[in-house]
Each structure stands twice: as structure tokens, then as C-alpha cells.
Design a protein around this motif. Structure first.
Motif, PDB file in Angstrom:
ATOM      1  N   GLU A  99      41.279  81.036  11.689  1.00  0.00           N
ATOM      2  CA  GLU A  99      40.874  80.704  10.320  1.00  0.00           C
ATOM      3  C   GLU A  99      40.123  79.383  10.298  1.00  0.00           C
ATOM      4  N   VAL A 100      40.629  78.416  11.050  1.00  0.00           N
ATOM      5  CA  VAL A 100      39.950  77.124  11.176  1.00  0.00           C
ATOM      6  C   VAL A 100      40.009  76.693  12.630  1.00  0.00           C
ATOM      7  N   ILE A 101      39.109  75.814  12.996  1.00  0.00           N
ATOM      8  CA  ILE A 101      39.038  75.306  14.365  1.00  0.00           C
ATOM      9  C   ILE A 101      38.734  73.815  14.287  1.00  0.00           C
ATOM     10  N   GLU A 102      39.076  73.089  15.329  1.00  0.00           N
ATOM     11  CA  GLU A 102      38.727  71.676  15.357  1.00  0.00           C
ATOM     12  C   GLU A 102      37.211  71.530  15.259  1.00  0.00           C
ATOM     13  N   LEU A 103      36.784  70.616  14.428  1.00  0.00           N
ATOM     14  CA  LEU A 103      35.350  70.423  14.225  1.00  0.00           C
ATOM     15  C   LEU A 103      34.654  70.036  15.528  1.00  0.00           C
ATOM     16  N   SER A 104      35.346  69.312  16.390  1.00  0.00           N
ATOM     17  CA  SER A 104      34.750  68.907  17.667  1.00  0.00           C
ATOM     18  C   SER A 104      34.384  70.125  18.511  1.00  0.00           C
ATOM     19  N   LYS A 105      35.207  71.191  18.474  1.00  0.00           N
ATOM     20  CA  LYS A 105      34.919  72.406  19.241  1.00  0.00           C
ATOM     21  C   LYS A 105      33.723  73.148  18.656  1.00  0.00           C
ATOM     22  N   GLU A 106      33.661  73.191  17.339  1.00  0.00           N
ATOM     23  CA  GLU A 106      32.517  73.849  16.696  1.00  0.00           C
ATOM     24  C   GLU A 106      31.226  73.099  17.001  1.00  0.00           C
ATOM     25  N   MET A 107      31.293  71.769  16.997  1.00  0.00           N
ATOM     26  CA  MET A 107      30.114  70.974  17.306  1.00  0.00           C
ATOM     27  C   MET A 107      29.696  71.162  18.757  1.00  0.00           C
ATOM     28  N   ASN A 108      30.667  71.301  19.659  1.00  0.00           N
ATOM     29  CA  ASN A 108      30.351  71.545  21.062  1.00  0.00           C
ATOM     30  C   ASN A 108      29.639  72.884  21.220  1.00  0.00           C
ATOM     31  N   VAL A 131      23.274  64.050  15.075  1.00  0.00           N
ATOM     32  CA  VAL A 131      24.598  64.165  14.465  1.00  0.00           C
ATOM     33  C   VAL A 131      25.071  62.768  14.099  1.00  0.00           C
ATOM     34  N   ILE A 132      25.492  62.604  12.855  1.00  0.00           N
ATOM     35  CA  ILE A 132      25.985  61.319  12.369  1.00  0.00           C
ATOM     36  C   ILE A 132      27.425  61.502  11.896  1.00  0.00           C
ATOM     37  N   GLY A 133      28.308  60.606  12.325  1.00  0.00           N
ATOM     38  CA  GLY A 133      29.700  60.677  11.891  1.00  0.00           C
ATOM     39  C   GLY A 133      30.625  61.115  13.013  1.00  0.00           C
ATOM     40  N   HIS A 134      31.908  61.180  12.692  1.00  0.00           N
ATOM     41  CA  HIS A 134      32.932  61.485  13.682  1.00  0.00           C
ATOM     42  C   HIS A 134      33.646  62.789  13.330  1.00  0.00           C
ATOM     43  N   THR A 135      34.047  63.529  14.360  1.00  0.00           N
ATOM     44  CA  THR A 135      34.708  64.826  14.163  1.00  0.00           C
ATOM     45  C   THR A 135      36.224  64.723  14.253  1.00  0.00           C
ATOM     46  N   SER A 136      36.744  63.607  14.679  1.00  0.00           N
ATOM     47  CA  SER A 136      38.179  63.457  14.911  1.00  0.00           C
ATOM     48  C   SER A 136      39.004  63.760  13.657  1.00  0.00           C
ATOM     49  N   GLY A 137      40.027  64.624  13.838  1.00  0.00           N
ATOM     50  CA  GLY A 137      40.940  64.936  12.741  1.00  0.00           C
ATOM     51  C   GLY A 137      40.388  65.886  11.708  1.00  0.00           C
ATOM     52  N   LYS A 138      39.233  66.481  11.974  1.00  0.00           N
ATOM     53  CA  LYS A 138      38.608  67.378  10.995  1.00  0.00           C
ATOM     54  C   LYS A 138      38.555  68.806  11.533  1.00  0.00           C
ATOM     55  N   ALA A 139      38.571  69.773  10.624  1.00  0.00           N
ATOM     56  CA  ALA A 139      38.542  71.185  11.010  1.00  0.00           C
ATOM     57  C   ALA A 139      37.570  71.949  10.128  1.00  0.00           C
ATOM     58  N   ILE A 140      37.128  73.118  10.631  1.00  0.00           N
ATOM     59  CA  ILE A 140      36.140  73.914   9.909  1.00  0.00           C
ATOM     60  C   ILE A 140      36.304  75.379  10.300  1.00  0.00           C
ATOM     61  N   THR A 141      35.811  76.270   9.488  1.00  0.00           N
ATOM     62  CA  THR A 141      35.821  77.686   9.833  1.00  0.00           C
ATOM     63  C   THR A 141      34.821  77.949  10.954  1.00  0.00           C
ATOM     64  N   PRO A 142      35.217  78.684  11.996  1.00  0.00           N
ATOM     65  CA  PRO A 142      34.309  78.916  13.130  1.00  0.00           C
ATOM     66  C   PRO A 142      33.044  79.664  12.725  1.00  0.00           C
ATOM     67  N   LEU A 143      31.929  79.315  13.369  1.00  0.00           N
ATOM     68  CA  LEU A 143      30.640  80.013  13.235  1.00  0.00           C
ATOM     69  C   LEU A 143      30.094  80.017  11.811  1.00  0.00           C
ATOM     70  N   ILE A 144      30.433  79.008  11.023  1.00  0.00           N
ATOM     71  CA  ILE A 144      29.959  78.970   9.642  1.00  0.00           C
ATOM     72  C   ILE A 144      28.619  78.239   9.522  1.00  0.00           C
ATOM     73  N   LEU A 145      28.221  77.495  10.555  1.00  0.00           N
ATOM     74  CA  LEU A 145      26.983  76.714  10.512  1.00  0.00           C
ATOM     75  C   LEU A 145      25.870  77.320  11.364  1.00  0.00           C
TER      76      LEU A 145
END
Length: 231
Positions: A99-108, A131-145
């Protein structure tokens, strides 16, 4: 025997019956509401599963086309592209159903995808990615971007014309902003737009009232500006 009703106050028995009926009706309404909510959740899950089932082969097909183009040219970068593809597919197979994934993994994942495109296209396209900003502690739905980014490479690349793709991801507190711009090159590629349309539908299902999407589709440019309130 005749009964007369003078419109006086209800008897104790009538009052108890009324309270009982109200209780029964309230319980039924509560049960029905709960059932409707459960059905709606299952419907959303089914729609998301259907959309992802369409998206995954879509990515695989287009990425294989990229590697195929390298192989035809006997490019030395082909092995690197295969490694990048394996990382892309590993992510899709292991994380896309979350449902959600660590934002760092999605960015990778996005970084790998853009690196693969740079390998394939070389100097034929000016790709500006930041890319501007930090991904630490954030999550997002996979493949949404990724569909918005992939769309720019589909319709913004043509070796016979000047091509430029601009991608910027800005992460500020709870808001992630994606800006993608590409010059329309009127490439001979054809596509039904399934990936992009599915992503728009997924945004409505997963981020209701938590995203803003603006698309500028002019004769010369295609611009996407997406803001999401991430977790």
C-alpha cells in the motif's frame, strides 16, 4: 366494545415500543453503513489491483524496448542496462503491491529508470533531472510518479528533432511536488496511454483530496505539475 383515542400522551407500553423500534432501526442502519464501507474498501482494493496488473507489463515492455535498441547498436552499455532493468523489475515484483513504500525506495526506482534512459539515449536528449529535499521518514504509494516521467520519454524524444526533458522533484515536509516538462517531438511511437490514465485513476483512489494535478497540453509542450500530501 369501543375505544376512543383522544390524542393524549402515549402509554408506558407505547413509549417502550417506540424506543425499541428506534433501537432496532439504528442497529440496522449501523450494520448497513458498515457493510457499505466494507464493500467500498474491497472495491478500491480490486480496482487498484487491476490498475497495477496493467501497469507492470507496461513498464516491462517499454524498458525491454530500451535495451533492445542498445543491443541492436552493440553498445557496450548493454550489460549495465540489463542490471538496471533487473533492479527495476525486482522493485516491481517485491514492492509494487504494498500500500505504501519508503519514499527513498521509490526515489531509487525513479533514479534507476532515468539512468537507464540516459544510457539508452546518450547525448541525443538533454535530460535535466533534480531532486530537492530529504526522503527520510516519508512514505508513498509505489509507482505513483513514474508514469508521468515515462510519458515524457515516450513523447518527448525524437532523434530528428531537438529533444529536452525537464524533471524536478521537490520534497518539503509532507508535500511532494513533481514537475515534468517535455517538448512535443511528434515521435512515431504510438501508445494507448494506459499507464498515464491508470496513474490518474490511482491518484483519485489512493489520495482523495490529498493531491493536486495540473496538466498543460499545448501544441508544443506537455507539462505535468503534481503535488501529493505524502505520509
Amino acid at each position: 366494545m369501543a375505544f376512543e383515542f383522544n390524542g393524549g400522551p402515549p402509554t408506558q407500553y407505547g413509549h417502550t415500543t417506540l424506543v425499541y423500534l428506534i433501537g432496532v432501526i439504528s442497529s440496522l442502519l449501523f450494520a448497513i453503513t458498515g457493510r457499505l464501507q466494507s464493500v467500498e474498501k474491497e472495491k478500491v482494493k480490486s480496482e487498484l489491483a487491476f490498475l497495477k496488473a496493467q501497469i507492470n507489463p507496461h513498464f516491462l515492455f517499454n524498458t525491454l524496448n530500451s535495451i533492445y535498441a542498445l543491443a541492436l547498436k552493440k553498445d557496450d552499455k548493454t550489460p549495465d542496462a540489463v542490471v538496471q532493468l533487473s533492479e527495476l523489475m525486482r522493485y516491481i515484483m517485491t514492492n509494487s503491491n504494498d500500500e505504501v513504500i519508503e519514499l527513498s525506495k521509490e526515489m531509487n526506482y525513479i533514479n534507476n529508470y532515468i539512468s537507464l534512459q540516459k544510457t539508452r539515449l546518450g547525448n541525443t536528449v538533454n535530460i535535466i533531472y533534480s531532486v530537492i529535499g530529504h526522503t527520510s521518514g516519508k512514505a508513498i504509494t509505489p509507482l505513483i510518479l513514474i508514469s508521468f516521467i515515462e510519458n515524457a520519454f515516450k513523447y518527448g524524444v525524437n532523434p530528428d528533432q531537438t529533444s529536452e526533458i525537464y524533471i524536478k522533484i521537490d520534497i518539503e515536509e509532507e508535500i511532494l511536488t513533481l514537475y515534468v516538462s517535455n517538448k512535443k517531438t511528434f515521435s512515431v511511437q504510438s501508445d494507448s496511454g494506459i499507464g498515464l490514465q491508470n496513474t490518474i485513476e490511482r491518484l483519485k483512489l489512493v489520495y482523495p483530496n490529498k493531491h493536486a494535478l495540473m496538466i498543460e497540453d499545448s501544441a508544443e509542450k506537455y507539462i505535468v505539475n503534481l503535488s501529493i500530501k505524502i505520509r
